[in-house]
Write an enzyme that holds these catalytic residues in place. Structure first.
Site, mmCIF file in Angstrom:
data_model
loop_
_atom_site.group_PDB
_atom_site.id
_atom_site.type_symbol
_atom_site.label_atom_id
_atom_site.label_comp_id
_atom_site.label_asym_id
_atom_site.label_seq_id
_atom_site.Cartn_x
_atom_site.Cartn_y
_atom_site.Cartn_z
ATOM 1 C CG ASP A 122 150.912 49.980 68.725
ATOM 2 O OD1 ASP A 122 149.843 49.507 69.141
ATOM 3 O OD2 ASP A 122 151.748 49.299 68.102
ATOM 4 C CE1 TYR A 124 155.584 43.685 71.741
ATOM 5 C CE2 TYR A 124 157.012 44.088 73.625
ATOM 6 C CZ TYR A 124 156.712 43.369 72.491
ATOM 7 O OH TYR A 124 157.533 42.332 72.096
ATOM 8 C CG HIS A 129 152.754 40.150 70.579
ATOM 9 N ND1 HIS A 129 152.948 39.550 69.353
ATOM 10 C CD2 HIS A 129 153.327 41.392 70.480
ATOM 11 C CE1 HIS A 129 153.595 40.373 68.548
ATOM 12 N NE2 HIS A 129 153.833 41.497 69.209
ATOM 13 N NE ARG A 138 163.931 40.808 74.055
ATOM 14 C CZ ARG A 138 162.883 41.337 73.415
ATOM 15 N NH1 ARG A 138 163.080 42.066 72.345
ATOM 16 N NH2 ARG A 138 161.652 41.161 73.849
ATOM 17 C CD GLU A 194 152.266 44.451 65.185
ATOM 18 O OE1 GLU A 194 151.775 45.376 65.858
ATOM 19 O OE2 GLU A 194 153.484 44.217 65.136
ATOM 20 C CD GLU A 196 148.218 46.704 67.720
ATOM 21 O OE1 GLU A 196 147.876 47.713 68.379
ATOM 22 O OE2 GLU A 196 149.335 46.561 67.205
ATOM 23 C CE LYS A 248 153.987 48.632 64.078
ATOM 24 N NZ LYS A 248 153.387 47.261 64.079
ATOM 25 C CB THR A 344 150.362 41.951 68.554
ATOM 26 O OG1 THR A 344 150.952 42.781 67.560
ATOM 27 C CG2 THR A 344 149.884 40.662 67.913
#
Length: 411
Positions: A122, A124, A129, A138, A194, A196, A248, A344
């Site tokens: 997977d 990112y 996103h 953060r 999510e 995808e 997950k 995502t």
């Protein structure tokens, strides 16, 4: 191209598509089929009738319960099969036109997992996103981590829990950490989808071999829709320092039809400008993003469907060529059937966010559905549906849907 079959203009499975899948019907064993309109072409019967007589296509790779061996024949064969069907569907005097018993109604068929997935990765790869998540958890001023624009971030997931559209999933249990006090164990409270897409590897490599961006397109067979379910509260507590695990691995859902990269070729578009400039092994030439319109719907038990997101695969910052090149740059080997998900897919506005985490701002906002129903995260008995299609110059191809109902946790 004009097909002699009566196919609705809004059908995902037009003459320009012809995706491959595994299906069974009326007591017949699982086999390879191709979707056209609301029907499926039984490739075993088409083979028996001589449709592929001059193509080096062993019958046993069609009379099987996964596409893996069919894909292993190589694109020279799989493309020839697709082209032969496309040609036969446009000519009134074709052999295919005269063997109508090879056509099965999709409503009368049972779909099966299209490939045996050896490994699953997977990524990112949506900057929107990653930025949204970074702002939530953060620093709003420095949302992206220092490595994000330099490499396609990813992790290895659990292939065994990838399931086909229509397969329900139970709400996972695990450890969660309340704001105050010690960790607790119980059912996930913050269950999320999510949005995808995933591509399927079409060629093996040996350990130590690297696939370059210029070679990568030959290693990608086709794509499916992918719902990478996420237990946000379990994930938040467990992921430091090694990343996603139980939050997950309880389940991901895919659509049954594999749309080939050749069908998607007409819908290629330029990707976003990558700044700073990437390292040499991640550079590529040409357009390798795809204009795929995506939609997410939620259907509460006994209620109607609600569209809650409309996004597009073309937004991806890192493309498939770069993902595959990075995946193999250390010599990691590939196997036919391996699945690599995009991460995502979110756009720039709230209507195009690809997860409830973003849509509800981690539960700070409430999503209003029809009939007064509200959601912050997915509840038991909810069904989440994802759809995707491409449309340009009168051509339309689509992926069908991936549909999953969430059941209560198992005691």
């Amino acid at each position: 191209m004009n097909c002699w079959m009566n196919i609705a203009a809004e059908s995902d499975f037009s003459i320009y598509n012809l995706p491959f899948g595994i299906f069974s019907y009326k007591g017949h064993d699982p086999r390879v089929g191709v979707a056209i309109g609301d029907s499926i072409i039984d490739l075993v019967l088409a083979h028996d009738a001589g449709v592929f007589h001059d193509i080096a296509l062993p019958l046993e790779v069609l009379h099987t319960d996964t596409l893996n061996e069919f894909i292993r024949q190589g694109k020279s064969v799989t493309n020839a099969v697709r082209n032969r069907l496309q040609d036969g569907l446009t000519k009134e005097n074709s052999k295919l036109h005269h063997i109508k018993d090879t056509f099965v109604k999709q409503a009368e068929a049972t779909m099966h997992m299209p490939v045996e997935i050896g490994d699953y990765t997977d990524f990112y790869s949506s900057i929107e996103h990653a930025t949204n998540v970074g702002k939530l958890f953060r620093d709003p001023e420095n949302a992206l981590l220092p490595n994000w624009k330099h490499l396609p971030v990813g992790y290895h997931g659990r292939a065994s829990s990838i399931v086909l559209s229509g397969t329900p999933l139970h709400r996972p249990k695990g450890q969660m950490k309340p704001a105050e006090g010690n960790p607790v164990f119980g059912p996930c409270k913050l269950l999320d989808f999510e949005l995808e897409m995933a591509f399927i590897v079409g060629k093996d490599t040996k350990l130590g071999h690297r696939v370059t961006t210029s070679e990568a397109k030959e290693y990608i067979f086709g794509m499916v829709l992918f719902n990478d379910w996420s237990a946000r509260d379990i994930q938040k507590w467990e992921y430091v320092p090694l990343g996603p695990f139980l939050g997950k691995s309880f389940g991901s859902s895919i659509s049954p039809w594999v749309v080939t990269m050749e069908a998607l070729e007409y819908f290629k578009v330029a990707g976003p400008v990558q700044d700073p400039e990437v390292l040499e092994y991640l550079k590529y030439e040409g357009d390798y993003n795809y204009d795929v319109h995506l939609e997410v719907l939620i259907q509460p038990e006994g209620d109607e469907e609600n569209t809650i997101s409309k996004s597009n695969y073309k937004f991806m910052y890192w493309n498939q060529l770069q993902q595959l090149a990075h995946h193999t740059v250390n010599g990691c080997n590939l196997r036919i059937g391996d699945m690599m998900a995009s991460g995502t897919i979110s756009g720039k506005d709230e209507e195009s966010y690809g997860s409830l985490l973003e849509i509800t701002q981690a539960g700070k906002k409430t999503l209003q559905l029809k009939n007064g129903v509200e959601r912050k995260f997915v509840q038991d008995q909810d069904t989440v549906i994802m759809k995707g299609y491409c449309e340009k110059d009168g051509r339309r191809i689509g992926f069908g849907e991936v549909r999953t109902k969430i059941l209560p946790s198992i005691d």
